[in-house]
Design a protein around this motif. Structure first.
Motif, short mmCIF file in Angstrom:
data_model
loop_
_atom_site.label_atom_id
_atom_site.label_comp_id
_atom_site.label_asym_id
_atom_site.label_seq_id
_atom_site.Cartn_x
_atom_site.Cartn_y
_atom_site.Cartn_z
N PHE A 162 1.21 -1.11 0.14
CA PHE A 162 -0.47 -0.04 0.01
C PHE A 162 0.36 1.41 -0.45
CE2 PHE A 162 -1.95 3.87 2.64
CZ PHE A 162 -3.22 3.41 1.50
N ILE A 163 1.98 1.31 0.82
CA ILE A 163 2.44 2.26 1.13
C ILE A 163 3.46 2.86 -0.54
CG2 ILE A 163 5.05 3.16 2.50
CD1 ILE A 163 3.48 1.55 5.18
N PHE A 164 3.98 1.21 -0.74
CA PHE A 164 4.98 1.35 -1.99
C PHE A 164 4.09 2.31 -3.35
CE2 PHE A 164 7.86 -1.90 -1.78
CZ PHE A 164 9.19 -0.96 -2.11
N GLY A 165 3.03 1.31 -3.31
CA GLY A 165 1.59 2.83 -4.67
C GLY A 165 2.17 3.79 -3.77
N GLY A 166 1.36 4.56 -3.05
CA GLY A 166 1.02 5.67 -2.82
C GLY A 166 2.64 6.33 -2.63
N LEU A 167 3.39 5.75 -2.52
CA LEU A 167 5.09 6.24 -2.82
C LEU A 167 5.23 6.71 -4.69
CD1 LEU A 167 7.24 5.14 -0.10
CD2 LEU A 167 6.46 7.97 -0.19
N GLY A 168 5.04 5.87 -5.31
CA GLY A 168 5.14 5.56 -6.28
C GLY A 168 4.22 6.73 -7.44
N VAL A 169 2.75 7.13 -6.84
CA VAL A 169 1.83 8.12 -6.76
C VAL A 169 2.91 9.53 -6.75
CG1 VAL A 169 0.24 9.36 -7.70
CG2 VAL A 169 0.36 6.53 -7.71
N ILE A 170 3.08 9.33 -5.27
CA ILE A 170 3.86 10.84 -5.14
C ILE A 170 5.29 11.02 -5.64
CG2 ILE A 170 5.60 11.75 -2.90
CD1 ILE A 170 2.89 10.36 -1.99
N THR A 171 5.56 10.35 -6.13
CA THR A 171 7.02 10.13 -7.20
C THR A 171 6.95 10.27 -8.52
OG1 THR A 171 8.32 8.84 -5.66
CG2 THR A 171 8.95 9.07 -8.28
N ASN A 172 5.71 9.52 -9.57
CA ASN A 172 5.65 10.16 -10.92
C ASN A 172 4.76 10.57 -11.11
OD1 ASN A 172 7.12 7.59 -11.73
ND2 ASN A 172 5.38 5.66 -11.06
N THR A 173 3.58 11.37 -10.68
CA THR A 173 2.40 12.29 -10.66
C THR A 173 3.98 14.00 -10.32
OG1 THR A 173 1.43 11.53 -9.35
CG2 THR A 173 0.42 13.77 -10.31
N PRO A 174 4.61 14.55 -9.48
CA PRO A 174 4.90 16.10 -10.17
C PRO A 174 6.06 16.13 -11.14
CG PRO A 174 5.07 15.16 -7.27
CD PRO A 174 4.91 13.57 -8.22
N ILE A 175 6.98 14.50 -11.15
CA ILE A 175 7.77 14.39 -11.83
C ILE A 175 7.43 14.82 -13.42
CG2 ILE A 175 9.46 12.86 -13.42
CD1 ILE A 175 10.77 14.08 -11.30
N GLY A 176 5.80 13.65 -13.21
CA GLY A 176 6.11 14.12 -15.12
C GLY A 176 4.67 15.94 -15.39
N VAL A 177 4.13 16.52 -14.26
CA VAL A 177 4.03 17.83 -13.63
C VAL A 177 5.31 18.33 -14.73
CG1 VAL A 177 3.18 19.35 -13.37
CG2 VAL A 177 1.81 17.74 -12.93
N MET A 178 6.21 18.06 -13.88
CA MET A 178 7.63 19.26 -14.11
C MET A 178 7.86 18.84 -15.29
SD MET A 178 10.89 18.85 -12.13
CE MET A 178 12.12 20.04 -11.63
#
Length: 428
Positions: free
Chosen positions: A330-346
Motif C-alpha cells: 500500500f505504501i509502495f503504491g502511494g509513494l509511486g504516485v508521489i514520485t511519478n506525478t510531480p515528475i510528470g508535471v515538471m
C-alpha cells in the motif's frame, strides 16, 4: 477558439482521457493475466514466463527513441491512433491464428513483440501530448487521472481475469482486449492534440535526418542538468527496484509460503495505495517543489526495499506476514504516485514543445533498458544468495543513488527559490 471553449474542451479531454485509459488498461490487464496463466499452465516454466516479459521490454527500449523522434516530426495524434490500431491488428491476427491452428507459445511471443512495438508509439506520443491536451494548471490532475486509471484496472483486471480463466477459452480473453482497445481508439480519436500547442515551436526536427534529430534530443538533455539528473535517476532506480519485482512473489510464495489467494490481496494493496494517492493529487493544487518531494519519496521507497526482506530475519506468523506485506505494498503504491506525478508535471511544463517527443522517448528507453538486465541479474542472484541480503544491499544502493543524483545542487537548480530562501539570513 475562445479561452472558455478551450477550457471546456480541456475538461472533456481530462475525463475522456480517464475513461479511455481505464478501459484500455483494464482490457490489457485481463489479456496479460490470461496470457501469463496460459504460458505457465502450458509450460510449467517460470523461464518461459520471464522470456515473455523480456520480449515486452526489449522492443520498447529500442523503439522508444524512434517514437520520440517521430513525435517531434509529425502529428502525435496520428502516432497515438496508429499505434493503437497496430495493437488491435496484432491481437486480432493472434485471435484468427488461434481459431485456425490453436494458440502456441511462438504465436504469443510474436504477438508480444508487435504489441510492445505499437504500444511504444502510443505511449511516447501520448506522454508528449498531455501539455497540449489540457491547460497548465490541470496537468497534475491529468497525470493523477492516468495513475488512477491504472490503479483501478490493476485491481479489477486480475480479479476479472481470475474469474474468467479456467471457465472460458483464450479466444474470449483476446476478444475482450480487442473490444477494449477499439473503445479506447474511438475515444482518443475525438481529442484535439493541438488544443494548447505553442505556435512558436520550431520545426527543425522536420528538416533533420533521424540520426541528427536523435543527437539533437540528447544534446538538449545534456544542456538541462535537472532533466539529465532525472533520467539517470530513473535508469538506476528501475535497475535496482527490479530486486522487488523479481523477488517479491518468490519471497511470499516460496520462502514464507503465504496462501496464493492472500498474495493476490497483497498485490491489490499496491493498487489501492495508487488509487487513494491519485485521488488526493487530482484534487489538490500543483506541487510547489516537485523535485524536493520526489527526492523524499524515492528515498522512502529505497528504505522500503530493505523492509521487504525484514520478515526473513524474524519469525512472524502467517497473518502477521500478510498484514505486514499488505501495508508495505500500500505504501509502495502511494509513494509511486508521489514520485511519478510531480515528475510528470515538471517535465510537461519545463521541456520545450519541439523536443518533448524526443525527451519522452529517451525517458522510455532509459527506463525500459534497465528492466531486462535487472530481471536476468536478480533472477540469477535469488537462486544463490539469501533474499534478505539481496534486498538489504539493493536498498542501501538505492539510497545512495538518490542522495548522489538528486543532490542539493540539482534540487536548487530545479527550484532556485529554495536556494534564495536558504541564503537569506534569519532576522531575529
Amino acid at each position: 477558439m475562445t479561452e472558455q471553449q478551450q477550457f471546456k474542451k480541456a475538461t472533456y479531454h481530462l475525463y475522456t482521457f480517464l475513461v479511455s485509459k481505464m478501459i484500455g488498461s483494464l482490457g490489457s490487464h485481463v489479456y496479460s493475466f490470461g496470457i501469463s496463466m496460459y504460458i505457465l499452465s502450458l509450460t510449467g516454466s517460470s523461464l518461459s514466463f520471464a522470456f515473455n516479459i523480456i520480449l515486452s521490454y526489449l522492443p520498447r527500449t529500442i523503439m522508444a527513441p524512434i517514437a520520440g523522434i517521430l513525435g517531434d516530426r509529425m502529428s502525435r495524434k496520428k502516432l497515438v491512433l496508429g499505434g493503437q490500431a497496430g495493437v488491435i491488428l496484432t491481437v486480432a491476427t493472434l485471435l484468427l491464428y488461434t481459431q485456425q491452428f490453436g494458440l502456441s507459445l511462438a504465436a504469443i511471443y510474436t504477438a508480444t513483440v508487435f504489441n510492445s512495438i505499437f504500444s511504444t508509439f502510443t505511449s511516447v506520443a501520448f506522454s508528449a501530448s498531455i501539455a497540449n491536451l489540457v491547460d497548465e494548471t490541470r496537468i497534475q490532475k491529468a497525470m493523477s487521472f492516468n495513475q488512477l486509471a491504472f490503479s483501478v484496472s490493476g485491481v479489477g483486471g486480475p480479479i476479472f481475469g481470475g474469474m474468467l480463466f479456467g471457465f472460458v477459452s483464450m479466444e474470449i480473453f483476446l476478444t475482450i482486449f480487442i473490444i477494449a482497445s477499439i473503445v479506447t481508439l474511438s475515444l482518443e480519436s475525438t481529442m484535439n492534440f493541438q488544443l494548447y500547442k505553442k505556435q512558436q515551436a520550431t520545426t527543425d526536427a522536420q528538416k533533420e535526418t533521424m540520426v541528427e534529430s536523435f543527437k539533437a534530443g540528447f544534446r538538449y538533455v545534456n544542456k538541462k542538468p535537472v532533466i539529465k539528473a532525472i533520467l539517470w535517476t530513473a535508469l538506476w532506480l528501475n535497475l535496482f527496484f527490479t530486486s522487488v519485482n523479481v523477488g517479491h512473489n518468490f519471497i511470499l510464495l516460496t520462502l514464507l509460503q503465504i496462501d496464493p489467494k492472500l498474495i493476490g490481496i497483497i498485490e491489490a494493496g499496491g493498487a489501492i495505495g495508487v488509487f487513494i494517492t491519485s485521488i488526493y493529487f487530482a484534487s489538490r493544487s500543483t506541487v510547489k517543489f516537485p523535485l524536493m518531494l520526489v527526492k523524499r519519496s524515492t528515498f522512502l521507497m529505497a528504505l522500503l526495499v530493505i523492509f521487504v526482506g525484514l520478515p526473513l530475519f524474524f519469525d512472524f506468523s502467517s497473518m502477521m506476514n500478510f498484514i505486514y506485506y499488505f501495508i508495505l505494498m500500500f505504501i509502495f503504491g502511494g509513494l509511486g504516485v508521489i514520485t511519478n506525478t510531480p515528475i510528470g508535471v515538471m517535465m510537461q511544463t519545463t521541456i520545450d514543445e519541439e523536443y518533448r517527443g524526443r525527451v519522452f522517448g529517451i525517458v522510455e528507453m532509459m527506463a525500459m533498458s534497465a528492466m531486462p538486465i535487472g530481471t536476468l541479474a536478480y533472477g540469477f542472484l535469488y537462486d544463490f544468495v539469501p533474499a534478505q541480503y539481496i534486498l538489504l544491499v539493493s536498498g542501501l544502493i538505492l539510497m545512495l543513488i538518490v542522495i548522489l543524483l538528486l543532490r542539493t545542487s540539482i534540487i536548487e537548480m530545479a527550484h532556485p527559490e529554495l536556494k534564495k530562501a536558504n541564503a537569506e539570513p534569519v532576522i531575529e
